[in-house]
Design an enzyme around this catalytic site. Structure first.
Site, PDB file in Angstrom:
ATOM      1  N   LYS A 271      92.927  81.392  30.745  1.00  0.00           N
ATOM      2  CA  LYS A 271      93.891  82.019  31.679  1.00  0.00           C
ATOM      3  C   LYS A 271      95.198  82.045  31.013  1.00  0.00           C
ATOM      4  O   LYS A 271      95.532  81.226  30.204  1.00  0.00           O
ATOM      5  CB  LYS A 271      94.377  80.956  33.060  1.00  0.00           C
ATOM      6  N   ARG A 345      81.341  79.031  40.649  1.00  0.00           N
ATOM      7  CA  ARG A 345      80.044  79.584  40.989  1.00  0.00           C
ATOM      8  C   ARG A 345      79.004  78.879  40.392  1.00  0.00           C
ATOM      9  O   ARG A 345      77.738  78.891  40.707  1.00  0.00           O
ATOM     10  CB  ARG A 345      80.037  81.200  41.330  1.00  0.00           C
TER      11      ARG A 345
HETATM   12  N1  BES Z   1      89.639  79.008  40.252  1.00  0.00           N
HETATM   13  C1  BES Z   1      90.011  80.132  40.094  1.00  0.00           C
HETATM   14  C2  BES Z   1      90.289  80.923  41.326  1.00  0.00           C
HETATM   15  C3  BES Z   1      91.782  80.758  41.760  1.00  0.00           C
HETATM   16  C4  BES Z   1      92.744  81.781  41.358  1.00  0.00           C
HETATM   17  C5  BES Z   1      91.824  79.834  42.850  1.00  0.00           C
HETATM   18  C6  BES Z   1      94.093  81.496  41.947  1.00  0.00           C
HETATM   19  C7  BES Z   1      93.209  79.412  43.176  1.00  0.00           C
HETATM   20  C8  BES Z   1      94.332  80.445  42.688  1.00  0.00           C
HETATM   21  C9  BES Z   1      88.716  80.724  39.733  1.00  0.00           C
HETATM   22  O1  BES Z   1      87.834  79.930  38.905  1.00  0.00           O
HETATM   23  C10 BES Z   1      88.729  81.827  38.825  1.00  0.00           C
HETATM   24  O2  BES Z   1      89.186  81.870  37.759  1.00  0.00           O
HETATM   25  N2  BES Z   1      88.161  82.831  39.226  1.00  0.00           N
HETATM   26  C11 BES Z   1      88.173  84.355  38.629  1.00  0.00           C
HETATM   27  C12 BES Z   1      87.063  85.193  38.649  1.00  0.00           C
HETATM   28  C13 BES Z   1      87.112  86.219  37.761  1.00  0.00           C
HETATM   29  C14 BES Z   1      86.922  85.708  36.161  1.00  0.00           C
HETATM   30  C15 BES Z   1      85.731  86.941  38.050  1.00  0.00           C
HETATM   31  C16 BES Z   1      89.676  84.919  39.404  1.00  0.00           C
HETATM   32  O3  BES Z   1      89.868  85.013  40.605  1.00  0.00           O
HETATM   33  O4  BES Z   1      90.322  85.736  38.400  1.00  0.00           O
HETATM   34 MN    MN Z   2      88.135  79.932  36.686  1.00  0.00          MN
END
Ligand code: BES
Ligand code: MN
Ligand code: ZN
Length: 495
Positions: A271, A345
């Protein structure tokens, strides 16, 4: 912590007194008598402050008679009054700097709810502040709730206090930084709930390998911290062989499953730096499950329930999963991991499948801070609800509405249809991401591939687990969204 007591509705004649007043209502009963004793100072002060009793309106009257302060607080129209929990929350917020106060409540039930709301709003997390402890200085520490039947109020509050404890337990977990709260520590804290009568099992690395939790392990393999899966059981349904506690098998339990990523860097699909600290609360789903189980046990709920949480840390390293890797899930399906940041997931897939196989639950509900896309779609008010069962969806929606943890239903299609098809992989049974569009939906579709058509719901709480602003019963920070909702949902199954 806020100390709460209930006493007969006789007004004290000193200290800080809170008077909830409805819109347009005349001063009546004990309040009229109080005003008479104060030579109408109250009535005149309220008029001078243009106090009408509108919901949320406040008028503080300083030093009338021997009082330090009388705080009038508007409860709105008599036929649509403010919820007592919210009233309690706003009282706690308004009294922030007073250490003790009494509040005049109505019925025992209202009194208990005012106390509950005040306690929820008074939550603080200041264990890491070595100076300026908000605890002692700017905080209400004693609240006396005045009601015609204090013993009845106490009994009603005892049940709510169990829920408040669950909420506080969750808020503590969610607020803890990830250097303190990693999977093993989280599991230890969950295990401490044995003292409430919960049965708690903890699986470590070796056991998870043996079980074949391949997708969950693919997330934790880059971390120096070992994963954990915790199973909490509450046996509360009345049953024939009462007395032989523990020996009995769970009967049609409801199952709660939580995503517990104690920190989500994204892994190799790392990230961006800005805001990454938020990912310490990527375990809020697991936190809510544990808090809800604590609430059920604390109030000795008359039903059978299980909570299962998958705890991992998602880190990049030389042992981390690479994009393109294929792993085998506990269900037997193979998964092509195209983005290591779509890790929640992967954790849930194994835990969901295990939950249904082992417990054959009547209903399965998972909670997860699963996607950023749900924040784009719904913002911070509603959590996303995805379900394959309309009745379950209706029950959860009603429970959420009752406790101000609202849900908004999102699409979920059967296997093989539009959104689901996007997850077909050229090399494995399924891939862990779809395209950019509808990210929360394809995430839910992924989970559905690990559900055997049984009634199941997924709550995406990424937008509601953490609040930037105070609300009625929730100070900013960890909300514990889901604890009160699951508790209210469970009430629908109690004997
Ligand atoms: N934990 C994150 C989702 C999240 C984002 C929670 C912001 C709280 C605040 C999750 O694991 C994630 O990174 N999801 C990705 C999925 C994508 C890679 C398909 C996302 O939402 O960008
Ligand atoms: Mn994630
Ligand atoms: Zn995550």
């Amino acid at each position: 912590m806020l100390e709460i007591s209930f006493a007969k509705a006789e007004l004290p004649d000193e200290g800080v007194l809170v008077l909830p007043l409805a819109e347009g209502a005349e001063l009546a009963g004990p309040v009229a008598a109080l005003d008479k004793g104060l030579k109408s100072a109250l009535k005149r002060a309220l008029e001078a402050a243009e106090f009408t009793g509108k919901k949320g309106q406040q008028a503080g009257i300083l030093a009338p008679g021997k009082y330090k302060k009388i705080l009038a607080i508007g409860t709105g129209k008599a036929d649509a009054p403010a919820k007592s929990e919210e009233l309690g929350g706003s009282i706690a917020a308004a009294l922030g700097k007073e250490s003790a106060a009494a509040v005049l409540a109505g019925s025992a039930e209202q009194a208990a709810k005012i106390a509950f709301g005040a306690r929820l709003r008074s939550y603080r997390f200041d264990k890491y502040r070595t100076t300026q402890k908000t605890d002692e200085k700017a905080k209400l520490t004693k609240l006396t709730v005045l009601t015609p039947d204090p013993r009845k109020a106490e009994a009603a509050y005892a049940l709510l206090a169990a829920v408040a404890h669950g909420v506080e337990f969750t808020r503590d977990l969610v607020t803890e930084p990830a250097n303190v709260l990693y999977p093993e520590e989280f599991a230890d804290r969950a295990e401490s709930l044995k003292k409430l009568g919960l049965k708690v099992e903890v699986f470590g690395q070796k056991e998870l390998e043996k079980l074949g939790f391949g997708t969950l392990l693919s997330v934790s393999q880059g971390s120096a911290r070992e994963p954990r899966v915790v199973v909490l059981q509450w046996h509360g349904a009345p049953h024939a062989d009462e007395g032989k506690k523990g020996a009995r098998k769970l009967k049609d339990p409801i199952a709660f499953i939580g995503k517990g990523v104690t920190f989500d860097t994204g892994g190799i699909s790392i990230k961006p730096a800005g805001g990454m600290e938020d990912m310490k609360w990527d375990m809020a789903g697991a936190g809510a499950v544990v808090g809800a189980m604590a609430a059920l046990a604390g109030r000795k709920a008359k039903l059978d329930a299980v909570g299962l949480i998958g705890l991992v840390e998602n880190m990049p390293s030389g042992t981390a999963t690479r994009p393109g890797d294929v792993v085998k899930s506990y269900s037997g399906q193979t998964v092509e991991i195209l983005n290591t940041d779509a890790e929640g997931r992967l954790v849930l897939a194994d835990v969901l499948y295990y939950a249904q196989e082992r417990f054959a639950p009547k209903y399965m509900v998972d909670l997860a801070t699963l996607t950023g896309a749900i924040i784009t779609g719904l913002g911070h008010e509603y959590a996303g609800l995805f379900t394959n069962d309309d009745e379950l969806g209706a029950k959860l929606t009603a429970a959420g509405a009752a406790v101000d943890e609202p849900l908004w239903r999102m699409p979920l299609v059967p296997l093989g249809e539009s959104y689901d098809k996007e997850l077909n992989s050229p090399i494995a049974d399924v891939k862990n991401i779809g395209g950019r569009a509808g990210g929360s939906i394809t995430a839910a579709q992924f989970l559905q591939r690990f559900v055997n058509g049984k009634p199941w719901a997924h709550l995406d709480i990424a937008g509601t687990a953490w609040a930037a602003k105070d609300t009625a019963v929730t100070p900013k920070g960890a909300t514990a969204f889901g604890v009160r909702l699951l508790d209210a949902f469970a009430r629908g199954f109690e004997a």
